[in-house]
Design a protein around this motif. Sequence first.
Motif, mmCIF file in Angstrom:
data_model
loop_
_atom_site.group_PDB
_atom_site.id
_atom_site.type_symbol
_atom_site.label_atom_id
_atom_site.label_comp_id
_atom_site.label_asym_id
_atom_site.label_seq_id
_atom_site.Cartn_x
_atom_site.Cartn_y
_atom_site.Cartn_z
ATOM 1 N N THR A 15 0.969 -1.154 -0.026
ATOM 2 C CA THR A 15 0.055 -0.143 -0.163
ATOM 3 C C THR A 15 0.961 1.339 -0.003
ATOM 4 O OG1 THR A 15 -1.787 -1.226 1.075
ATOM 5 C CG2 THR A 15 -1.743 1.327 1.293
ATOM 6 N N ILE A 16 1.999 1.354 0.612
ATOM 7 C CA ILE A 16 2.801 2.478 0.737
ATOM 8 C C ILE A 16 3.587 2.673 -0.449
ATOM 9 C CG2 ILE A 16 4.958 3.319 1.958
ATOM 10 C CD1 ILE A 16 4.117 1.847 4.502
ATOM 11 N N HIS A 18 2.300 1.689 -3.498
ATOM 12 C CA HIS A 18 1.367 2.123 -4.453
ATOM 13 C C HIS A 18 1.016 3.713 -4.049
ATOM 14 C CE1 HIS A 18 -2.480 2.177 -6.474
ATOM 15 N NE2 HIS A 18 -2.844 3.001 -5.530
ATOM 16 N N GLU A 19 0.981 4.450 -2.965
ATOM 17 C CA GLU A 19 0.737 5.585 -2.560
ATOM 18 C C GLU A 19 1.911 6.228 -2.949
ATOM 19 O OE1 GLU A 19 -2.168 7.262 -1.449
ATOM 20 O OE2 GLU A 19 -2.847 5.206 -1.508
ATOM 21 N N ASP A 20 3.424 6.078 -3.033
ATOM 22 C CA ASP A 20 4.336 6.485 -3.135
ATOM 23 C C ASP A 20 4.474 6.683 -4.824
ATOM 24 O OD1 ASP A 20 5.233 6.761 -0.775
ATOM 25 O OD2 ASP A 20 6.788 5.364 -0.928
ATOM 26 N N VAL A 22 1.588 6.808 -6.936
ATOM 27 C CA VAL A 22 0.517 7.574 -7.323
ATOM 28 C C VAL A 22 1.246 9.019 -7.007
ATOM 29 C CG1 VAL A 22 -1.893 8.682 -6.738
ATOM 30 C CG2 VAL A 22 -1.490 6.164 -6.690
ATOM 31 N N ASP A 23 1.814 9.350 -5.784
ATOM 32 C CA ASP A 23 2.411 10.738 -5.651
ATOM 33 C C ASP A 23 3.197 11.072 -6.776
ATOM 34 O OD1 ASP A 23 0.736 10.927 -3.620
ATOM 35 O OD2 ASP A 23 2.444 10.448 -1.898
ATOM 36 N N GLU A 26 1.444 11.935 -9.924
ATOM 37 C CA GLU A 26 0.967 13.083 -9.755
ATOM 38 C C GLU A 26 1.984 14.424 -10.052
ATOM 39 O OE1 GLU A 26 -2.246 15.487 -6.900
ATOM 40 O OE2 GLU A 26 -1.008 14.177 -6.376
ATOM 41 N N ALA A 38 -4.357 13.362 -7.806
ATOM 42 C CA ALA A 38 -4.617 12.077 -7.402
ATOM 43 C C ALA A 38 -6.120 12.115 -6.797
ATOM 44 C CB ALA A 38 -3.784 11.725 -6.031
ATOM 45 N N GLU A 40 -9.147 10.675 -4.288
ATOM 46 C CA GLU A 40 -9.296 10.274 -2.765
ATOM 47 C C GLU A 40 -10.198 9.305 -2.721
ATOM 48 O OE1 GLU A 40 -9.871 13.528 -0.173
ATOM 49 O OE2 GLU A 40 -8.471 14.987 -1.455
ATOM 50 N N ASN A 42 -11.838 5.506 -2.273
ATOM 51 C CA ASN A 42 -11.952 4.326 -3.067
ATOM 52 C C ASN A 42 -12.557 4.863 -4.431
ATOM 53 O OD1 ASN A 42 -11.516 1.873 -4.082
ATOM 54 N ND2 ASN A 42 -13.111 0.967 -2.934
ATOM 55 N N ASP A 47 -6.993 5.899 -9.379
ATOM 56 C CA ASP A 47 -6.250 6.713 -8.419
ATOM 57 C C ASP A 47 -5.651 7.896 -8.897
ATOM 58 O OD1 ASP A 47 -6.245 4.337 -6.632
ATOM 59 O OD2 ASP A 47 -4.947 3.513 -7.590
#
Length: 69
Positions: A15-16, A18-20, A22-23, A26, A38, A40, A42, A47
């Motif tokens: 998950t971390i 994935h978030e990195d 996406v960031d 962006e 990005a 927010e 679900n 994403d």
Amino acid sequence: MVKKISAARKAAESTIKHEDLVDAIENLGKKNGLDIEATEGNDERGDIRVNKKDLSKLIHLIDLKLQNK
């Protein structure tokens, strides 16, 4: 003996990452003047929201970034 990573820890790390990602996408788009953000929660759209006119530019930027790694 190496301790085996639990499924919960693997999921949290995934998950971390994935978030990195996406960031990073962006930020790459915004740095290059694209209309991108990005989403927010679900969001059913995915994403990242990118203006249709900027999609090919974003894909090109990602390709360039990957080639330089």
